[in-house]
Design an enzyme around this catalytic site. Sequence first.
Site, PDB file in Angstrom:
ATOM      1  N   ASN A  46     -14.697   1.798  -0.975  1.00 49.31           N
ATOM      2  CA  ASN A  46     -14.748   1.896   0.644  1.00 49.31           C
ATOM      3  C   ASN A  46     -15.428   3.203   0.868  1.00 49.31           C
ATOM      4  OD1 ASN A  46     -11.663   2.565   0.308  1.00 49.31           O
ATOM      5  ND2 ASN A  46     -12.199   3.497   1.761  1.00 49.31           N
ATOM      6  N   LYS A  62      -2.317   4.935  -3.226  1.00 51.52           N
ATOM      7  CA  LYS A  62      -3.049   6.012  -2.368  1.00 51.52           C
ATOM      8  C   LYS A  62      -2.954   7.407  -3.434  1.00 51.52           C
ATOM      9  CE  LYS A  62      -5.634   6.029   0.089  1.00 51.52           C
ATOM     10  NZ  LYS A  62      -7.019   5.743   0.084  1.00 51.52           N
ATOM     11  N   TYR A  69       0.752  -1.242  -0.012  1.00 53.60           N
ATOM     12  CA  TYR A  69      -0.017  -0.019  -0.001  1.00 53.60           C
ATOM     13  C   TYR A  69       0.832   1.137   0.074  1.00 53.60           C
ATOM     14  CZ  TYR A  69      -4.424   2.567   1.416  1.00 53.60           C
ATOM     15  OH  TYR A  69      -5.281   3.465   1.272  1.00 53.60           O
ATOM     16  N   ASP A 124      -6.230   4.598  -5.861  1.00 52.86           N
ATOM     17  CA  ASP A 124      -7.382   4.844  -4.943  1.00 52.86           C
ATOM     18  C   ASP A 124      -7.419   6.584  -4.615  1.00 52.86           C
ATOM     19  OD1 ASP A 124      -9.341   5.368  -3.137  1.00 52.86           O
ATOM     20  OD2 ASP A 124      -8.555   4.228  -1.555  1.00 52.86           O
ATOM     21  N   PRO A 125      -7.936   7.389  -5.205  1.00 57.08           N
ATOM     22  CA  PRO A 125      -7.759   8.769  -5.056  1.00 57.08           C
ATOM     23  C   PRO A 125      -8.941   9.362  -4.111  1.00 57.08           C
ATOM     24  CG  PRO A 125      -9.228   8.520  -7.141  1.00 57.08           C
ATOM     25  CD  PRO A 125      -8.511   7.252  -6.686  1.00 57.08           C
ATOM     26  N   HIS A 172     -10.424  -3.761   2.856  1.00 59.90           N
ATOM     27  CA  HIS A 172      -9.983  -1.972   3.169  1.00 59.90           C
ATOM     28  C   HIS A 172      -9.055  -1.982   4.243  1.00 59.90           C
ATOM     29  CE1 HIS A 172     -10.628   1.623   5.337  1.00 59.90           C
ATOM     30  NE2 HIS A 172     -10.397   2.434   4.063  1.00 59.90           N
ATOM     31  N   ASN A 202      -7.290   0.861   7.357  1.00 62.03           N
ATOM     32  CA  ASN A 202      -6.629   2.164   7.883  1.00 62.03           C
ATOM     33  C   ASN A 202      -5.589   1.916   8.826  1.00 62.03           C
ATOM     34  OD1 ASN A 202      -8.275   4.576   7.315  1.00 62.03           O
ATOM     35  ND2 ASN A 202      -9.831   3.552   8.211  1.00 62.03           N
TER      36      ASN A 202
HETATM   37  O1  GKR Z   1      -4.714   5.825   5.587  1.00 59.38           O
HETATM   38  O2  GKR Z   1      -4.591   7.772   4.466  1.00 59.38           O
HETATM   39  C1  GKR Z   1      -5.175   6.611   4.796  1.00 59.38           C
HETATM   40  C2  GKR Z   1      -6.157   5.977   3.973  1.00 59.38           C
HETATM   41  O3  GKR Z   1      -6.439   7.038   2.762  1.00 59.38           O
HETATM   42  C3  GKR Z   1      -7.491   5.527   4.676  1.00 59.38           C
HETATM   43  O4  GKR Z   1      -7.547   6.376   5.664  1.00 59.38           O
HETATM   44  C4  GKR Z   1      -8.455   5.062   3.694  1.00 59.38           C
HETATM   45  O5  GKR Z   1      -9.656   4.904   4.430  1.00 59.38           O
HETATM   46  O6  GKR Z   1      -7.282   3.285   3.097  1.00 59.38           O
HETATM   47  C5  GKR Z   1      -8.239   3.770   2.952  1.00 59.38           C
HETATM   48  C6  GKR Z   1      -9.144   3.745   1.478  1.00 59.38           C
HETATM   49  O7  GKR Z   1      -8.730   2.740   0.965  1.00 59.38           O
HETATM   50  O8  GKR Z   1      -9.608   4.689   1.185  1.00 59.38           O
HETATM   51 MG    MG Z   2     -10.107   3.374  -0.563  1.00 56.65          MG
END
Ligand code: GKR
Ligand code: MG
Length: 422
Positions: free
Chosen positions: A269, A193, A149, A221-222, A320, A322
Amino acid sequence: MPDPLTVTGVTVTPVAFPDPPLLNSAGVHQPWALRAIVEVRGTDGLIGLGETYGDAPHLALLHRVAAGLTGLDVFDIAALTRHVEAAVGAADAPDRHGLTGGSSTAKTVARVLSPFEVAFLDLQARAIGRPVYALLGGKARDEVPFAAYLFYKWAAHPGAEPDEWDEAVDPDGIVAQARKMIDRYGFRSIKLKGGVLPPEEEIAAIQALRAAFPEHPLRLDPNCAWTVDTSLRVAEQTAGLLEYLEDPTPGIPGMARVAARAPMPLATNMCVVSFADLPQAVAEGAVGVVLADHHYWGGLAASARLASICETWGIGLSMHSNSHLGISLAAMTHLAAATPHLAYAVDTHSPWQCGVDVVEAPLSIVDGTVTVPDTPGLGVTLDRDALARMHEDYQRCGIRERDDTAYLRQFQPDYEKRRPRW
Ligand code: GKR
Ligand code: MG
């Protein structure tokens, strides 16, 4: 008839662990990530573990639930659910960054229920000497694949020493990050990301990743940073490069307009985050893949139900993540092990933990996979010294809610969270 296994006590401990400055469409990660560790003790002396968000409003609800659990039958998840519903009442504790969908009382109940359900299942499984996956229908796979990731990131939090992951603000930085992560963990899938830089720059990063890793499935994933038109343009320019495009644009209708013309499946998600979202998403053909997450779908059994619904309607299933610790990694692994429909490598923030954990021997990612533990329960044990240290870090760190936007504004006062931005 054996004596029922009942709850004798519950402890909820907020903890904090260092988090690198990871960028996303809401801002940037604060220097500390928060989690709450739930311990449920049973009459047999065993302890079941759960892990969830550590934000203050959520924590207050966890404490409210914990206060009334003594005496409950550990095998009665229906009674646990009724208790959580009553304790939550009309409260609504959404995530402030908004990266896991909107808010409602039902969603709050699901989030609050989750760590207790996981702890109850851990306790049930320990009591019968079986792994948690056995309670979820049995093991469909011996190894669960996870994805690398990748994040755009700064070299360091302002004013702090650089972390071990270096700066990544362009395609070369992202490829270097991918190499380091893949060298360490052997991941065979990659997720980037996005939603941080103008879309052309993120397309260039995907192209660079494809050139550097010709065999790895790629995802972008934007987090809803793009309009429908921008999403369609990016989809066209990344045709043949992505296994799926995740949450390019906000809302089910917008996603449906993109899905109708995009050459790859759309994943989410953000627009399908509870059972109530599914009928409209199915009717409009908005998503090809749903990312399950037991932390907000209401636990492991609810996530397994989600998997069945997705299978019925021909929707793919991914998972998903976090920022999380080893109890969640174990729970995610058991869920994935028991979910045949889960066809994609699971997201995890594990590499960003930089080795800090609350469990004694965290499950490890080797060759991109976690071997499913066959030991009783979740297969992880709390490290009490680490828990105490991380609780002190929580008390000292001064952060009580994840707020990526407010943190970025400390350094860029004119920063606005706009979704879509481009
Ligand atoms: O950790 O910044 C992050 C991610 O953007 C996360 O908070 C998201 O919820 O991983 C996540 C996603 O797939 O959207
Ligand atoms: Mg996402």
